[in-house]
Design an enzyme around this catalytic site. Sequence first.
Site, PDB file in Angstrom:
ATOM      1  N   ASN A 149      10.245   3.507  -6.684  1.00 56.79           N
ATOM      2  CA  ASN A 149      10.978   3.792  -5.449  1.00 56.79           C
ATOM      3  C   ASN A 149      10.649   2.676  -4.568  1.00 56.79           C
ATOM      4  O   ASN A 149      10.075   1.587  -4.828  1.00 56.79           O
ATOM      5  CB  ASN A 149      10.476   4.999  -4.800  1.00 56.79           C
ATOM      6  CG  ASN A 149       8.812   5.133  -4.702  1.00 56.79           C
ATOM      7  OD1 ASN A 149       8.457   3.978  -3.552  1.00 56.79           O
ATOM      8  ND2 ASN A 149       8.097   5.791  -5.520  1.00 56.79           N
ATOM      9  N   LYS A 162       4.974  21.216   4.201  1.00 56.47           N
ATOM     10  CA  LYS A 162       3.988  20.571   2.880  1.00 56.47           C
ATOM     11  C   LYS A 162       2.662  20.654   3.681  1.00 56.47           C
ATOM     12  O   LYS A 162       1.601  20.381   2.914  1.00 56.47           O
ATOM     13  CB  LYS A 162       4.408  18.767   3.059  1.00 56.47           C
ATOM     14  CG  LYS A 162       5.550  18.839   1.998  1.00 56.47           C
ATOM     15  CD  LYS A 162       6.007  17.389   1.894  1.00 56.47           C
ATOM     16  CE  LYS A 162       6.995  17.320   0.780  1.00 56.47           C
ATOM     17  NZ  LYS A 162       7.862  16.198   0.744  1.00 56.47           N
ATOM     18  N   LYS A 213      10.751  -2.518 -26.418  1.00 57.71           N
ATOM     19  CA  LYS A 213      11.984  -2.469 -25.514  1.00 57.71           C
ATOM     20  C   LYS A 213      12.914  -1.552 -26.277  1.00 57.71           C
ATOM     21  O   LYS A 213      13.116  -1.918 -27.542  1.00 57.71           O
ATOM     22  CB  LYS A 213      12.654  -3.740 -25.360  1.00 57.71           C
ATOM     23  CG  LYS A 213      13.648  -3.674 -24.205  1.00 57.71           C
ATOM     24  CD  LYS A 213      14.274  -5.315 -24.018  1.00 57.71           C
ATOM     25  CE  LYS A 213      15.731  -4.982 -23.349  1.00 57.71           C
ATOM     26  NZ  LYS A 213      16.525  -6.215 -23.210  1.00 57.71           N
ATOM     27  N   PHE A 235       1.686  12.466   4.030  1.00 59.11           N
ATOM     28  CA  PHE A 235       2.680  12.222   4.656  1.00 59.11           C
ATOM     29  C   PHE A 235       4.016  13.122   4.099  1.00 59.11           C
ATOM     30  O   PHE A 235       3.813  13.872   2.935  1.00 59.11           O
ATOM     31  CB  PHE A 235       3.182  10.822   4.248  1.00 59.11           C
ATOM     32  CG  PHE A 235       2.542   9.817   5.134  1.00 59.11           C
ATOM     33  CD1 PHE A 235       1.313   9.563   5.223  1.00 59.11           C
ATOM     34  CD2 PHE A 235       3.376   9.017   6.073  1.00 59.11           C
ATOM     35  CE1 PHE A 235       0.643   8.691   6.123  1.00 59.11           C
ATOM     36  CE2 PHE A 235       2.725   8.096   6.810  1.00 59.11           C
ATOM     37  CZ  PHE A 235       1.570   7.716   6.995  1.00 59.11           C
ATOM     38  N   LYS A 273       0.285  21.517   0.633  1.00 59.80           N
ATOM     39  CA  LYS A 273      -0.474  20.714   0.039  1.00 59.80           C
ATOM     40  C   LYS A 273      -1.906  20.663   0.700  1.00 59.80           C
ATOM     41  O   LYS A 273      -2.836  19.917   0.126  1.00 59.80           O
ATOM     42  CB  LYS A 273      -0.221  19.018   0.423  1.00 59.80           C
ATOM     43  CG  LYS A 273       1.230  18.895   0.222  1.00 59.80           C
ATOM     44  CD  LYS A 273       1.573  17.843  -1.007  1.00 59.80           C
ATOM     45  CE  LYS A 273       2.754  17.604  -1.222  1.00 59.80           C
ATOM     46  NZ  LYS A 273       2.955  16.611  -2.466  1.00 59.80           N
ATOM     47  N   ASP A 318       7.376  11.653  -8.635  1.00 58.94           N
ATOM     48  CA  ASP A 318       7.044  13.132  -8.946  1.00 58.94           C
ATOM     49  C   ASP A 318       7.081  13.267 -10.334  1.00 58.94           C
ATOM     50  O   ASP A 318       6.415  14.145 -10.975  1.00 58.94           O
ATOM     51  CB  ASP A 318       7.995  13.914  -8.100  1.00 58.94           C
ATOM     52  CG  ASP A 318       7.780  13.982  -6.677  1.00 58.94           C
ATOM     53  OD1 ASP A 318       6.607  14.098  -6.278  1.00 58.94           O
ATOM     54  OD2 ASP A 318       8.748  13.868  -6.037  1.00 58.94           O
TER      55      ASP A 318
HETATM   56  O1  PMT Z   1       5.633   1.820   2.189  1.00 59.02           O
HETATM   57  P1  PMT Z   1       6.489   1.660   3.138  1.00 59.02           P
HETATM   58  O2  PMT Z   1       7.625   0.948   2.766  1.00 59.02           O
HETATM   59  O3  PMT Z   1       5.915   1.162   4.707  1.00 59.02           O
HETATM   60  O4  PMT Z   1       7.263   3.202   3.585  1.00 59.02           O
HETATM   61  C1  PMT Z   1       6.386   4.068   4.191  1.00 59.02           C
HETATM   62  C2  PMT Z   1       6.645   5.333   3.437  1.00 59.02           C
HETATM   63  C3  PMT Z   1       7.955   5.979   3.837  1.00 59.02           C
HETATM   64  C4  PMT Z   1       6.371   5.416   2.052  1.00 59.02           C
HETATM   65  C5  PMT Z   1       5.522   6.449   4.191  1.00 59.02           C
HETATM   66  O5  PMT Z   1       5.659   6.478   5.563  1.00 59.02           O
HETATM   67  C6  PMT Z   1       5.525   7.719   3.413  1.00 59.02           C
HETATM   68  O6  PMT Z   1       6.431   8.548   4.028  1.00 59.02           O
HETATM   69  N1  PMT Z   1       4.865   8.057   2.335  1.00 59.02           N
HETATM   70  C7  PMT Z   1       4.813   9.323   1.610  1.00 59.02           C
HETATM   71  C8  PMT Z   1       5.855   9.128   0.629  1.00 59.02           C
HETATM   72  C9  PMT Z   1       6.015  10.474  -0.332  1.00 59.02           C
HETATM   73  O7  PMT Z   1       5.932  10.278  -1.628  1.00 59.02           O
HETATM   74  O8  PMT Z   1       6.252  11.451   0.327  1.00 59.02           O
HETATM   75  P2  PMT Z   1       6.489  13.023  -0.157  1.00 59.02           P
HETATM   76  O9  PMT Z   1       7.059  13.687   0.848  1.00 59.02           O
HETATM   77  O10 PMT Z   1       7.169  12.742  -1.635  1.00 59.02           O
HETATM   78  O11 PMT Z   1       4.996  13.508  -0.627  1.00 59.02           O
HETATM   79  C10 PMT Z   1       4.299  14.452   0.395  1.00 59.02           C
HETATM   80  C11 PMT Z   1       2.647  13.822   0.199  1.00 59.02           C
HETATM   81  O12 PMT Z   1       2.253  13.932  -1.075  1.00 59.02           O
HETATM   82  C12 PMT Z   1       2.792  12.393   0.264  1.00 59.02           C
HETATM   83  O13 PMT Z   1       1.368  12.217   1.232  1.00 59.02           O
HETATM   84  C13 PMT Z   1       2.668  11.591  -0.828  1.00 59.02           C
HETATM   85  O14 PMT Z   1       1.427  10.548  -0.850  1.00 59.02           O
HETATM   86  C14 PMT Z   1       1.741  12.976  -1.699  1.00 59.02           C
HETATM   87  N2  PMT Z   1       2.236  12.996  -3.394  1.00 59.02           N
HETATM   88  C15 PMT Z   1       3.231  13.336  -3.491  1.00 59.02           C
HETATM   89  C16 PMT Z   1       3.439  13.398  -4.939  1.00 59.02           C
HETATM   90  C17 PMT Z   1       2.303  13.192  -5.858  1.00 59.02           C
HETATM   91  N3  PMT Z   1       2.647  13.413  -6.974  1.00 59.02           N
HETATM   92  N4  PMT Z   1       1.175  12.920  -5.340  1.00 59.02           N
HETATM   93  C18 PMT Z   1       1.039  12.846  -4.177  1.00 59.02           C
HETATM   94  O15 PMT Z   1      -0.109  12.471  -3.522  1.00 59.02           O
END
Ligand code: PMT
Length: 406
Positions: free
Chosen positions: A217, A348, A296, A334, A352, A286
């Site tokens: 991503n 969340k 490849k 986040f 979470k 995810d």
């Molecule tokens: O890195 P930058 O370019 O500065 O951008 C910042 C950002 C947009 C990446 C950051 O501000 C942000 O939002 N990070 C979380 C991105 C994310 O994956 O969000 P989510 O809503 O999909 O996941 C929710 C939370 O679960 C997040 O804390 C994520 O780290 C965590 N997660 C999600 C999926 C997974 N398999 N494991 C996780 O730990």
Amino acid sequence: MNVSANISTSLAAKTVLLGVTGCVAAYKSAEIVRGLQKAGVRVKVVMTEHAGEFIGATTFRALTREPVAMRLFDEPGDAIHHISLAKEADLFLIAPCTANVMAKIAWGIADDILTTTALATTAPLLIAPAMNVGMYENPATVENMKMLADRGVQFIEADEGYLACGDVGKGRLAEVDVIVARTLEALEVTCDLAGKRVMITAGPTVEAIDPVRCITNHSSGKMGYALAGAALRRGAQVTILSGPVSVSAAQGVTVVPVTSASDMLEAARACFGEADIAIFAAAVCDMRPVASATSKLKKETAGESLRTIELVENPDILATLAAEKQKGQVVVGFAAETDEVLANGKKKLASKKADLIVANHVGNGIGFGQDANKAWLIKANEVIDVPEMPKDDLADIILNHALELL
Ligand code: PMT
């Protein structure tokens, strides 16, 4: 500005290493020493030989009642003086800092006592530049300052006005009171996470399809690395579990590079138990391909495997570790959303089991890769609407709230 108003008993035990470089404004460093001492701070001076052309080491020795370092081997009792100075400093202030010294620090050149100490120290670095306007605005200087700022170095911007060379423009050393106040502020702030361990996941994860293709991503790591820099400045011991990014960590942050979500979970698990504050800023994929091919995948022979890639869910690192949270630990997650940011962020927080969710808008040029961010901080009983601001400033606000929950 009333410097004495900033006097704090917690500052009494602090040591500021003051770096002085070869510039007309070097005489003002003596006033900086006095200003810091009035606030109860111990000051030690390290100066370049060029600085010695403008102000004598004897002045600093008399003011600080401490040895003054000017040459690499001038402390016979301390053969590796730059290392002991580097370790003693709670903060390294360089004022005035010339373009030359700034360039050397940016590029890791260590050819005198001041620059070797700057390279060796893990203390926060605060730089007050002073130079001719042409040098200040030269793209090389601008680039060097940006490089240092990206690594967590803080700057006290130069003032505009008449310069020693007769030119008018930006490049005058900031006022002494401003430098003293900013230094005290940095020292005060440094204290509040002292002794705490902070772990941060940052950047994207990369899930291999085959040796040349992947699912990932747009995360640049800027938000996670801003949090790491801010936590370090505030005295924490900081570890980043980082997916592949091109931003650099502040000097003193431990970086554990990872690639996939599974790697990130393993690395995060290894330090979660010790962490006081765990922040999950990474954009974790995810899903990952069920299998990653070892060669490849060729369009001609493996067209079908490329057209339809079977996916399996990745572990949720945040949810997994938050479920193992012990008393005295704070978990910050986040939520990156394109729609209904606040509502999804609230969901969340519960799903979470985080103590705090930082909900932000992403997509279409927002959030990912930007230097600024707008967020909502969601706690169990409170939502704080934080306006758009540089990620460095948002990082401090997130840490303030995490600390409150600790
Ligand atoms: O890195 P930058 O370019 O500065 O951008 C910042 C950002 C947009 C990446 C950051 O501000 C942000 O939002 N990070 C979380 C991105 C994310 O994956 O969000 P989510 O809503 O999909 O996941 C929710 C939370 O679960 C997040 O804390 C994520 O780290 C965590 N997660 C999600 C999926 C997974 N398999 N494991 C996780 O730990």
